[in-house]
Design an enzyme around this catalytic site. Sequence first.
Site, short mmCIF file in Angstrom:
data_model
loop_
_atom_site.label_atom_id
_atom_site.label_comp_id
_atom_site.label_asym_id
_atom_site.label_seq_id
_atom_site.Cartn_x
_atom_site.Cartn_y
_atom_site.Cartn_z
N HIS A 1 -18.44 -45.75 36.20
CA HIS A 1 -19.26 -44.94 37.11
C HIS A 1 -20.01 -45.84 38.08
O HIS A 1 -20.44 -46.95 37.74
CB HIS A 1 -20.23 -44.03 36.35
CG HIS A 1 -21.22 -44.72 35.46
ND1 HIS A 1 -22.42 -45.19 35.93
CD2 HIS A 1 -21.19 -45.00 34.13
CE1 HIS A 1 -23.10 -45.73 34.92
NE2 HIS A 1 -22.39 -45.64 33.82
N ASP B 1 -22.94 -45.22 39.80
CA ASP B 1 -24.39 -45.17 39.89
C ASP B 1 -25.04 -46.01 38.80
O ASP B 1 -24.39 -46.40 37.80
CB ASP B 1 -24.89 -43.73 39.80
CG ASP B 1 -24.47 -43.03 38.51
OD1 ASP B 1 -23.34 -43.26 38.05
OD2 ASP B 1 -25.28 -42.27 37.95
N ASP C 1 -24.88 -51.86 33.60
CA ASP C 1 -24.41 -50.53 33.21
C ASP C 1 -24.35 -49.68 34.47
O ASP C 1 -25.38 -49.25 34.97
CB ASP C 1 -25.39 -49.93 32.18
CG ASP C 1 -25.13 -48.48 31.86
OD1 ASP C 1 -24.02 -47.99 32.16
OD2 ASP C 1 -26.04 -47.82 31.34
N GLU D 1 -23.22 -40.33 36.91
CA GLU D 1 -23.11 -40.35 35.45
C GLU D 1 -24.48 -40.40 34.80
O GLU D 1 -24.75 -39.72 33.81
CB GLU D 1 -22.26 -41.54 35.01
CG GLU D 1 -21.88 -41.54 33.54
CD GLU D 1 -22.85 -42.29 32.63
OE1 GLU D 1 -22.65 -42.28 31.40
OE2 GLU D 1 -23.83 -42.88 33.15
N GLU D 2 -25.37 -41.22 35.35
CA GLU D 2 -26.66 -41.45 34.71
C GLU D 2 -27.59 -40.25 34.84
O GLU D 2 -28.46 -40.04 33.99
CB GLU D 2 -27.33 -42.69 35.31
CG GLU D 2 -26.54 -43.99 35.12
CD GLU D 2 -26.49 -44.47 33.68
OE1 GLU D 2 -26.91 -43.72 32.79
OE2 GLU D 2 -26.01 -45.58 33.45
N ASP E 1 -17.33 -48.94 30.02
CA ASP E 1 -18.76 -48.63 30.04
C ASP E 1 -19.41 -48.81 28.68
O ASP E 1 -20.41 -48.17 28.39
CB ASP E 1 -18.95 -47.18 30.54
CG ASP E 1 -20.40 -46.86 30.87
OD1 ASP E 1 -21.19 -47.81 31.07
OD2 ASP E 1 -20.74 -45.67 30.92
N HIS F 1 -31.01 -49.26 30.84
CA HIS F 1 -31.91 -48.19 31.29
C HIS F 1 -33.37 -48.62 31.32
O HIS F 1 -34.25 -47.78 31.44
CB HIS F 1 -31.76 -46.93 30.41
CG HIS F 1 -30.41 -46.29 30.48
ND1 HIS F 1 -30.15 -45.03 29.96
CD2 HIS F 1 -29.24 -46.71 31.02
CE1 HIS F 1 -28.89 -44.73 30.16
NE2 HIS F 1 -28.31 -45.74 30.80
#
Length: 484
Positions: free
Chosen positions: A77, A79, A116, A146-147, A170, A458
Amino acid sequence: MNAHLEQLSPQPLWRHFRTLCNTPRPSGHEAALVALLEAWADQRGLAHDRDAYGNLRLRKPASPGHEGAPGIVLQGHLDMVAQANADHPHDFTRDPIDTFVEDGWLHARHTTLGADNGLGVAAALAVLEDDTLTHGPLEALFTLEEESSMGGALNLAEDWLDGRLLLNLDSEDRGQVYIGCAGGADVMVDAQLPTSALRDEEVAVRLSLTGLRGGHSGIDIDKGRGNANRLLMRVLRDLESLDARLVDYRGGTLRNALPREAFATLALPVDAVEAARERLPTLEARLRDELAGADDGLALALERVSAPEGEALTRDASRLLVAALHAAPCGVERMSVTVPGVVETSNNLGVVSLEAGRFHLCALVRSLRDSAVEDLADRFRALFDLIGARTRVENAYPGWTPDPDSPLLARFRALHAARLDVDPQVKVIHAGLECGILGAKYPDMSMISFGPLIRGAHSPDERVELASVEEFWGLLRALIEDLA
């Protein structure tokens, strides 16, 4: 910026990761990166197209003589999670990520790194430009959002992809391969709560809880770390005996990141301010003791502030809201019996806000069982019905059912053992990999997920081990050649 990345090995991968770091790409703002990648594909003579949602596919024909090999989809992904330390101004829609190397790890200064899933995207791009690689038909699928919502995968076009072997890039653990993941859903709660003006004997104070580590709301949910929203509710419950009333509240920024900070403005009787301040050291010590060894940076602070322009919640409304949030499911709900050591069901109280009586909560429920996601979301509805709030469930996505007998998995395990002299650990992850959604759209597709060692995803502590990236790159190239 980030020129030092091109001195790292493998150079093609890190060159593409530099591009990703220099191109802002928080969820919902991937357009500039998509355009850049399309221009790059044109320069390389690679076919590219988008589906109706905007997901991007790049294609490369098979090496001569390998046209009959199974088609491979390299998937990641575009983003990244946008998290910065509170004292570090960073506009994720405009500013590049500032990276540095320390003790064999790549970090970002005061922000998330975007490894990530930037490293997975960079690896796929490096594969596509590697003309020394022997391969079958290749597709690189880059999804959006995705996030924030899994929007790209949820809206992916059906009957679009040609390949039937998917390598999801991922994952975040060296020496492991994933064959299953949790599903999930966003639980949104909203209410307009009654307010009243501050009384003459009341003043406004600002209550802060800071210093937590944060982290990934799935992978790190069982690490014993604090959730700022959950913990500040405990403090607010204690201060209710001093007739504290909520004026506003802000805690957490993303539903899939453990909240590191939370802030509340309170209306408090002027003669209770000192008593509240005197309670904080005891409350702080109690919480720090509970979190010792897992999350050691918690700090509480209370300060007088100017009287707000708006009103505070009524005393009853304030008590009901704090009670509901205090009672709401948070953290690990159940461990899996069938997959020992793996969280089965959890919830993250990700984003909580209150302004002018408008309350909003966004929580992320995850589970290996879709029925458990539905049940936990319904418990939120039942709880917040009691305070007159409206609850809705959005962005639900299915889990990925493990297939331990997959021939693709067998090939990867044999290759891993031959190259690294150790068997990989076969895992199921308590996080929302896109494989579950993609598998529902392409039920005949076989999938595995693997990647380099990433920690602190994150959060501004996000970092990636450089040696693991070289290992990951070697495995990816070898697997593609083996499948050809």
